[in-house]
Write an enzyme that holds these catalytic residues in place. Sequence first.
Site, short mmCIF file in Angstrom:
data_model
loop_
_atom_site.label_atom_id
_atom_site.label_comp_id
_atom_site.label_asym_id
_atom_site.label_seq_id
_atom_site.Cartn_x
_atom_site.Cartn_y
_atom_site.Cartn_z
N ASN A 137 -22.93 -5.61 -13.56
CA ASN A 137 -22.26 -6.78 -13.00
C ASN A 137 -22.65 -8.01 -13.82
OD1 ASN A 137 -20.56 -7.71 -10.67
ND2 ASN A 137 -22.27 -9.11 -10.45
N ASN B 37 -6.19 -5.41 -9.02
CA ASN B 37 -4.78 -5.64 -8.69
C ASN B 37 -4.10 -6.40 -9.82
OD1 ASN B 37 -4.18 -4.43 -6.29
ND2 ASN B 37 -4.82 -6.17 -5.04
N SER C 20 -5.64 1.48 -3.51
CA SER C 20 -5.24 0.91 -2.23
C SER C 20 -6.09 1.46 -1.08
CB SER C 20 -3.78 1.20 -1.94
OG SER C 20 -3.46 0.70 -0.66
N LYS D 291 1.73 0.16 -7.34
CA LYS D 291 0.77 -0.43 -6.39
C LYS D 291 1.30 -1.77 -5.87
CE LYS D 291 -3.20 -1.53 -4.33
NZ LYS D 291 -3.22 -2.91 -3.98
N HIS E 160 3.85 -1.06 -3.34
CA HIS E 160 3.12 -0.65 -2.12
C HIS E 160 2.73 -1.91 -1.33
CE1 HIS E 160 -0.75 -0.44 -0.08
NE2 HIS E 160 -0.46 0.80 0.25
N ASN E 161 2.20 -2.91 -2.02
CA ASN E 161 1.78 -4.13 -1.33
C ASN E 161 2.97 -4.90 -0.77
OD1 ASN E 161 -0.67 -3.31 -2.39
ND2 ASN E 161 -1.36 -5.39 -2.78
N GLU F 12 3.82 -3.23 2.26
CA GLU F 12 2.78 -3.58 3.25
C GLU F 12 3.12 -4.93 3.93
OE1 GLU F 12 -1.26 -3.27 1.58
OE2 GLU F 12 -1.66 -5.21 2.50
N TYR F 13 3.57 -5.90 3.12
CA TYR F 13 3.94 -7.21 3.67
C TYR F 13 5.03 -7.06 4.73
CZ TYR F 13 1.65 -10.59 0.45
OH TYR F 13 0.76 -11.37 -0.23
#
Length: 508
Positions: free
Chosen positions: A40, A114, A140, A211, A214-215, A218-219
């Site tokens: 990190n 994302n 996801s 993806k 997909h989002n 989702e909304y």
Amino acid sequence: MTENPNIQSVADVGLVGLAVMGQNLALNIADHGFHVVVYNRTTEKMTEFIDKVKKEEPSAPRMSGQADFKDFVASIKRPRKIIIMVQAGKGTDAVIDQLAAIVDPGDVIVDGGNAQWTDTIRREKTLRDKGIHFVGSGVSGGELGARFGPSLMPGGPLDAWNHIKPIWTAIAAKVDDKGRPIESHIPGQPAQGGEPCTAHIGSDGAGHYVKMVHNGIEYIDMQLICEAYFLMKSLLGMEADEMSEVFAEWNQGVLSSYLIEITADILQQRDPRKKKGFLVDYVLDTAGQKGTGKWTSTSALDMGVPANAMAEAVFARCLSALKDERVAASKTLKGPKAQKVKGKTKLLDAIHDALYCSKICAYAQGFQLMNAAQAEYHWTLDFGSIARIWRGGCIIRAAFLQKITDAYHDDPKLINLMLAPYFRKALHKGQESWRKVVSLAAENGVPCPAFMSALAYFDGYRAKVLPANLLQAQRDYFGAHTFERLDDERGRFFHVDWPEKGRPMIEA
Ligand code: NBP
């Protein structure tokens, strides 16, 4: 790269970025028997994480950390597999630049953030030119998904996919032979057996595009549930716990899904501060957004795909954010006062059907969008497989997705989901209730934009004739944009000099 002789290349995979997603994904990978080395940018976060893992996690022996970036890379077995889980955008570019300078040709870099698919296309090309494999993988399921089994949507060269496939299939969510998620939330004891919710999506940016869609779904899925809730509250005066029971019951049928399940759960939670009433009634009615819904709608607009309900879900969040303006307007802009409707069971059934029909339209739009994108970006997408990998792990997981997989299995060239026999039948059965709910909402001044736009999409898509004849005539009138004629062949364009200001019409 000059390697530190004290570092041994023992790790199966490396992971950069130890915020919530990176930590959970690293633990998930280690739970499945792979040795993970983590890094990190802020070293303290890495040391804190490793200390915590050593104390609490059964997979601790398979986890190590490196403070130095070169040592981190050197500690991974060749060909190296390195997962990036950092803030999308500049953060990802910074890490890729650092990696590109020291990894070897044949190594595989995976971006699990994302990312916007256009960035992934750019990054994949830049790294390919250096002989480095790049996979842009949608991840996801939020933090729990990352920890115990996400839905994974990898895009990139097939060679690169083959390198990460053993890890990706091991850590992905699993579903049983009926498409139901197999879950284990016990650290060190991952779910056994079942079909993994991952598959190679396509080249370069395909995984991140899917993806993103997909989002976008989702909304709209969330917005539709919220509208059902609002109708119950406004037209039936139901309390949160009563609505919770309705959603719990709906979760046993065709609407069965993670989002319906969590809605039932949310609605029964008492407020922990006031100790009376329900928490949901104290939550401020403004919704935030991080951008993937907007990207989906922008992409639909760019390609001319009528994803109106998906865009409506984004606009509904935008409207919700104007809280102060709405409060002020509520005092001056008058409309009908919502009346309590009699016949509760009947209306609840109608709301159920309206929600289901709207959901079918929303998914139809999402798949229509991916169909346009595959032509635009030269991908070959397997829609049945995409629905299959969304059955577990991800936020939109639902029983419904099995029906989508079946529909594409029966007809791989299906042009719109609404035309598949199963969904067509459901729309025919539910539309009367759907129309009733939408008109009741309009009559009572209850906003339900997603139900309404989904219905407009359904009616528009099945309309043999639309008023675009007049629209095209208007365009020709003021801009000489030409039009085609119903009584001539397609592709022949006409223009007339419209009789503006008293001139006679002349056919050009
Ligand atoms: P964040 O998106 O909050 O990113 C924080 C991480 O990025 C930290 O490790 C931070 O290091 C690192 N980072 C940043 Br910021 N700039 C960097 C740079 N220039 N160089 C190196 N590292 C940098 O973390 P997250 O919520 O865990 O999400 C990670 C990715 O997964 C994102 O792309 C996100 O969109 C995606 N995603 C998130 C979810 C979710 O539910 N949260 C779900 C699915 C996908 P530092 O500690 O040194 O600041």
